[in-house]
Enzyme design. Structure first.
Site, PDB file in Angstrom:
ATOM      1  N   GLY A  58      -5.288  -7.167  -5.169  1.00 37.56           N
ATOM      2  CA  GLY A  58      -4.275  -7.847  -4.378  1.00 37.56           C
ATOM      3  C   GLY A  58      -4.719  -9.185  -3.834  1.00 37.56           C
ATOM      4  CB  THR A  94      -0.611  -2.879  -9.935  1.00 36.03           C
ATOM      5  OG1 THR A  94      -1.048  -2.952 -11.292  1.00 36.03           O
ATOM      6  CG2 THR A  94       0.811  -2.394  -9.931  1.00 36.03           C
ATOM      7  N   GLY A  95      -3.165  -4.311  -9.076  1.00 36.47           N
ATOM      8  CA  GLY A  95      -4.492  -4.846  -9.370  1.00 36.47           C
ATOM      9  C   GLY A  95      -5.098  -5.400  -8.099  1.00 36.47           C
ATOM     10  CB  THR A 105       0.567  -1.167  -6.532  1.00 34.24           C
ATOM     11  OG1 THR A 105      -0.582  -1.638  -5.870  1.00 34.24           O
ATOM     12  CG2 THR A 105       1.804  -1.570  -5.745  1.00 34.24           C
ATOM     13  N   GLY A 119      -2.964  -5.889   1.313  1.00 34.59           N
ATOM     14  CA  GLY A 119      -3.095  -6.409  -0.045  1.00 34.59           C
ATOM     15  C   GLY A 119      -1.935  -7.338  -0.368  1.00 34.59           C
ATOM     16  CG  ASP A 120      -0.898  -7.468  -4.470  1.00 39.26           C
ATOM     17  OD1 ASP A 120      -1.458  -6.449  -4.019  1.00 39.26           O
ATOM     18  OD2 ASP A 120      -0.440  -7.514  -5.625  1.00 39.26           O
ATOM     19  NE  ARG A 140      -6.861  -5.185   0.615  1.00 41.75           N
ATOM     20  CZ  ARG A 140      -6.156  -4.789  -0.430  1.00 41.75           C
ATOM     21  NH1 ARG A 140      -5.366  -3.753  -0.353  1.00 41.75           N
ATOM     22  NH2 ARG A 140      -6.226  -5.452  -1.565  1.00 41.75           N
TER      23      ARG A 140
HETATM   24  N1  ASP Z   1      -2.671  -4.417  -5.492  1.00 40.08           N
HETATM   25  C1  ASP Z   1      -3.091  -3.317  -4.661  1.00 40.08           C
HETATM   26  C2  ASP Z   1      -3.823  -3.845  -3.477  1.00 40.08           C
HETATM   27  O1  ASP Z   1      -4.587  -4.801  -3.616  1.00 40.08           O
HETATM   28  C3  ASP Z   1      -3.951  -2.304  -5.320  1.00 40.08           C
HETATM   29  C4  ASP Z   1      -3.721  -2.075  -6.781  1.00 40.08           C
HETATM   30  O2  ASP Z   1      -2.600  -2.234  -7.251  1.00 40.08           O
HETATM   31  O3  ASP Z   1      -4.686  -1.709  -7.484  1.00 40.08           O
HETATM   32  O4  ASP Z   1      -3.684  -3.266  -2.438  1.00 40.08           O
END
Ligand code: ASP
Length: 311
Positions: free
Chosen positions: A220, A217-218, A166, A196-197, A194
């Site tokens: 979500g 990020t990560g 992200t 995410g966060d 879907r």
């Molecule tokens: N946070 C993002 C999501 O879950 C993806 C990411 O940042 O890796 O969509």
């Protein structure tokens, strides 16, 4: 004045700081920084060139928050419009709503004069097709849209090797106002629809001039479950210094029970313009640039382990 960003924001941070130097607002700066990442075809986690969902469609999520007023705008699962961050800003500034998704968000984009664009690059399409065909029988791949149990293939989206990411931008302008902007194409090969966060205020994005701003990020789903961006801000509100606030919110994720625990990364700025970064993956960095610096610096995030569990 300062701009902080996730490391993939390198391509946009100079434009963002210039906006602040020229008297622009923190909201202007984060939007400009994110737009340059959305337009970068080499970033497979954001905007044009982003990896698609299971059906091969690029679906974008984004949000923006003004820390002076707590006004926020967000869009989710948007297809065919590149600058999801600008669309999120239009939601914030022209509608009585905070979050638009799917067909409604696309209709609004058209009404606001945004140009439609195919966001799936040849390269991203080829990587998607190769990845799916590695596991799927040819007749399943050939008839993806008719699959009754597309959900059976969502496990491809939890492949630890999948691309993820992200872009996060946080800025503080000459008036001390703080804003935060985030944009993503989400998990590669996700189930259609879907979110995410990133479009969920308080999960992937939160800004409050009185305490600071945070972006994630990560994974979500974890940031949604833990209300992670808001948690960090809340811990600062309760008097914790930024470094402790970030570590506390990361530890809250490590305490989660249940399935689907994975990586989390946070960037943050306190109300006095001090940046920080946190990660559960050792070695990750973030960037920042103040108005008197000619180049951004890339610096290590504080490592806070989170145990990982898929099943
Ligand atoms: N946070 C993002 C999501 O879950 C993806 C990411 O940042 O890796 O969509």
């Amino acid at each position: 004045m300062i701009v902080a960003a996730s490391a993939n924001g390198k391509i946009g941070i100079k434009a963002a700081i210039q906006i602040l130097q020229n008297g622009g607002t923190a909201v202007d700066a984060v939007e400009a920084g994110v737009r340059l990442v959305e337009a970068n075809p080499d970033d497979h986690t954001v905007g044009y060139g982003g990896f698609p969902n299971l059906l091969g469609e690029v679906e974008l999520d984004a949000s923006i928050m003004n820390g002076r007023t707590l006004e926020s705008g967000a869009v989710g699962a948007v297809k065919g419009y590149l600058h999801a961050i600008s669309l999120a800003r239009k939601v914030m500034e022209t509608l009585p709503h905070v979050l638009l998704v799917g067909a409604g968000a696309e209709r609004f984009a058209a009404e606001m004069g945004f140009a439609r664009q195919d966001l799936l690059t040849e390269e991203a399409r080829a990587i998607w097709a190769n990845r799916l065909q590695k596991d799927m029988p040819p007749n399943v791949f050939a008839h993806l849209w008719e699959q009754k149990n597309l959900r059976d293939w969502v496990r491809l989206a939890t492949d630890p090797e999948r691309a993820k990411g992200t872009v996060n931008f946080i800025a503080q302008d000459k008036n001390g106002d703080i804003a935060c902007g985030v944009s993503t194409s989400g998990w590669a090969w996700k189930y259609p629809g879907r979110l995410g966060d990133t479009p969920v205020i308080g999960a992937g994005n939160y800004a409050d001039n009185r305490y600071g701003a945070v972006a994630c990020t990560g994974m979500g789903e974890m940031a949604i479950r833990g209300a992670t961006a808001h948690s960090v801000v809340f811990y600062m509100k309760m008097g914790l210094p930024l470094e402790e606030a970030g570590a506390r919110a990361m530890n809250d994720l490590n305490d989660l029970d249940g399935r689907f625990l994975s990586v989390m990364n946070i960037i943050a700025l306190d109300k006095d313009g001090r940046p920080a970064g946190f990660t559960s993956s050792p070695g990750r960095t973030y960037i920042y640039q103040t108005a008197d610096m000619t180049q951004p610096v890339e610096t290590a995030r504080t490592y806070v382990p989170i145990h990982s569990r898929w099943e």
